[in-house]
Enzyme design. Structure first.
Site, mmCIF file in Angstrom:
data_model
loop_
_atom_site.group_PDB
_atom_site.id
_atom_site.type_symbol
_atom_site.label_atom_id
_atom_site.label_comp_id
_atom_site.label_asym_id
_atom_site.label_seq_id
_atom_site.Cartn_x
_atom_site.Cartn_y
_atom_site.Cartn_z
ATOM 1 N N HIS A 1 8.085 -0.647 -11.400
ATOM 2 C CA HIS A 1 8.040 -0.495 -13.172
ATOM 3 C C HIS A 1 9.112 0.631 -13.272
ATOM 4 O O HIS A 1 8.764 1.802 -14.217
ATOM 5 C CB HIS A 1 6.695 -0.250 -13.763
ATOM 6 C CG HIS A 1 5.994 -1.450 -13.507
ATOM 7 N ND1 HIS A 1 6.273 -2.655 -13.222
ATOM 8 C CD2 HIS A 1 4.370 -1.326 -13.545
ATOM 9 C CE1 HIS A 1 5.222 -3.553 -13.090
ATOM 10 N NE2 HIS A 1 4.134 -2.741 -13.230
ATOM 11 N N HIS B 1 7.410 -9.195 -9.176
ATOM 12 C CA HIS B 1 6.100 -8.515 -9.595
ATOM 13 C C HIS B 1 5.319 -9.191 -10.625
ATOM 14 O O HIS B 1 5.630 -9.321 -11.773
ATOM 15 C CB HIS B 1 6.419 -6.920 -10.270
ATOM 16 C CG HIS B 1 5.119 -6.049 -10.244
ATOM 17 N ND1 HIS B 1 4.681 -5.020 -9.323
ATOM 18 C CD2 HIS B 1 4.132 -5.904 -11.395
ATOM 19 C CE1 HIS B 1 3.804 -4.550 -9.753
ATOM 20 N NE2 HIS B 1 3.281 -5.143 -10.803
ATOM 21 N N CYS B 2 4.160 -9.606 -10.086
ATOM 22 C CA CYS B 2 3.496 -10.723 -10.940
ATOM 23 C C CYS B 2 2.046 -10.710 -10.465
ATOM 24 O O CYS B 2 1.687 -10.225 -9.588
ATOM 25 C CB CYS B 2 3.887 -11.851 -11.166
ATOM 26 S SG CYS B 2 4.121 -12.870 -9.662
ATOM 27 N N ASP C 1 6.138 -8.962 -14.379
ATOM 28 C CA ASP C 1 4.851 -8.187 -14.665
ATOM 29 C C ASP C 1 3.860 -9.164 -15.356
ATOM 30 O O ASP C 1 2.881 -8.670 -15.970
ATOM 31 C CB ASP C 1 5.058 -6.766 -15.628
ATOM 32 C CG ASP C 1 3.611 -6.053 -15.395
ATOM 33 O OD1 ASP C 1 2.938 -6.065 -14.525
ATOM 34 O OD2 ASP C 1 3.446 -5.309 -16.490
#
Length: 307
Positions: free
Chosen positions: A192, A42-43, A259
């Site tokens: 998340h 997740h980025c 993230d």
């Protein structure tokens, strides 16, 4: 001096003023060494805005974080691959994402923002570029929740490609939408750790709902955004504790991500080196980390097997 170049620079407008801070400028190298083929699941990439403008009417304006900066961060952290999630600030214009996937040459996958108005040909183009999911926001700060008709239309668009639905919920959202999540006919990835409120403890209705969904076999969860969940930052041990509980509960359906660059964050901004080192708590053994960072992302995002 080349007058044409001077004129071009003068005509290029400056980037829009950010409404939220950027990431740590010089993150530290983590102590923990990650296994070969590790995936940041997740980025994001933002801009550069002169090539990839932000969407009109966006809910927030982040500082630029182009693909080159993401590559440098991943090299520092020991991450070989990544999943780039289309951000609301770029809206449904996926130009920056497509550029990053092309430059990544197979090392990156994507998650898109699909609407009922997205043409089927555009979904096919995204799939061929490496996109493997569509994200739905159920967080008020990013706008109204999608309607049932909207969700159905998105599912119909992506079902032929066997993409997953990425769900962005917060607070009690995972409990409130549990029935809807169960009814989705595709794999679901909850972002998340569902952004549950840790002030309610690990026995809260939201945590119980998340664990029940994981028991169903079609739901995955990203053990990301420890900084957003932590009650006493810079300490993130409470969020890491939740991540460890979820990793032990469903070890084959958990993922992890940085993230980066932590969009729309206000207050505490984590050092990505600290986030990596939390993996020693979340997945204590080498086999645990290999499954979390390598094996699970390969299955969920259709990567080539590592090595």
């Amino acid at each position: 001096m080349d007058l044409r170049m001077t004129a071009h620079r003068a005509a290029t407008p400056p980037p829009p003023e950010p409404t939220c801070p950027g990431p740590v400028e010089t993150p530290r190298r983590p102590v923990l060494e990650l296994p070969r083929g590790s995936v940041d699941a997740h980025c994001h990439v933002f801009g550069p805005v002169d090539a990839f403008p932000y969407a009109e009417g966006r809910a927030f304006t982040p500082p630029e974080a182009p693909f080159g900066r993401l590559l440098a961060l991943h090299a520092l952290l020991g991450l070989d691959r990544g999943v780039i999630v289309q951000s609301a600030c770029h809206g449904t214009d996926h130009s920056a994402l497509l550029d990053a996937l092309a430059r990544g040459a197979g090392r990156y996958r994507g998650v898109a923002l699909i609407t009922p108005d997205t043409p089927p040909a555009a979904v096919q183009e995204l799939h061929e570029a490496g996109v493997r999911g569509a994200r739905l926001h159920f967080t008020p700060h990013l706008g109204p929740a999608p309607t049932t008709d909207h969700i159905r239309a998105v599912v119909d668009r992506i079902r032929p490609y066997d993409w997953h639905i990425a769900l962005h919920v917060a607070g009690d959202g995972v409990a409130a939408y549990e029935g809807m999540i169960r009814a989705l006919p595709l794999t679901v990835v909850v972002d998340h750790m569902a952004r549950v409120d840790l002030a309610q403890g690990l026995d809260s209705p939201a945590v119980h709902a998340l664990r029940r969904l994981l028991d169903g076999g079609r739901v995955w969860v990203k053990l990301s955004a420890a900084d957003r969940l932590a009650l006493r930052p810079p300490a993130m041990d409470d969020a890491a504790g939740l991540a460890a509980v979820l990793a032990a509960h469903a070890p084959d359906r958990v993922l992890w991500g940085t993230d980066f660059p932590h969009p729309n964050t206000h207050g505490f901004m984590p050092d990505e080196g600290d986030l990596v080192d939390l993996l020693a708590v979340i997945a204590p053994g080498p086999a645990d980390r290999h499954r979390l960072l390598v094996e699970n992302p390969v299955r969920c995002f259709d990567f080539e097997p590592a090595g």
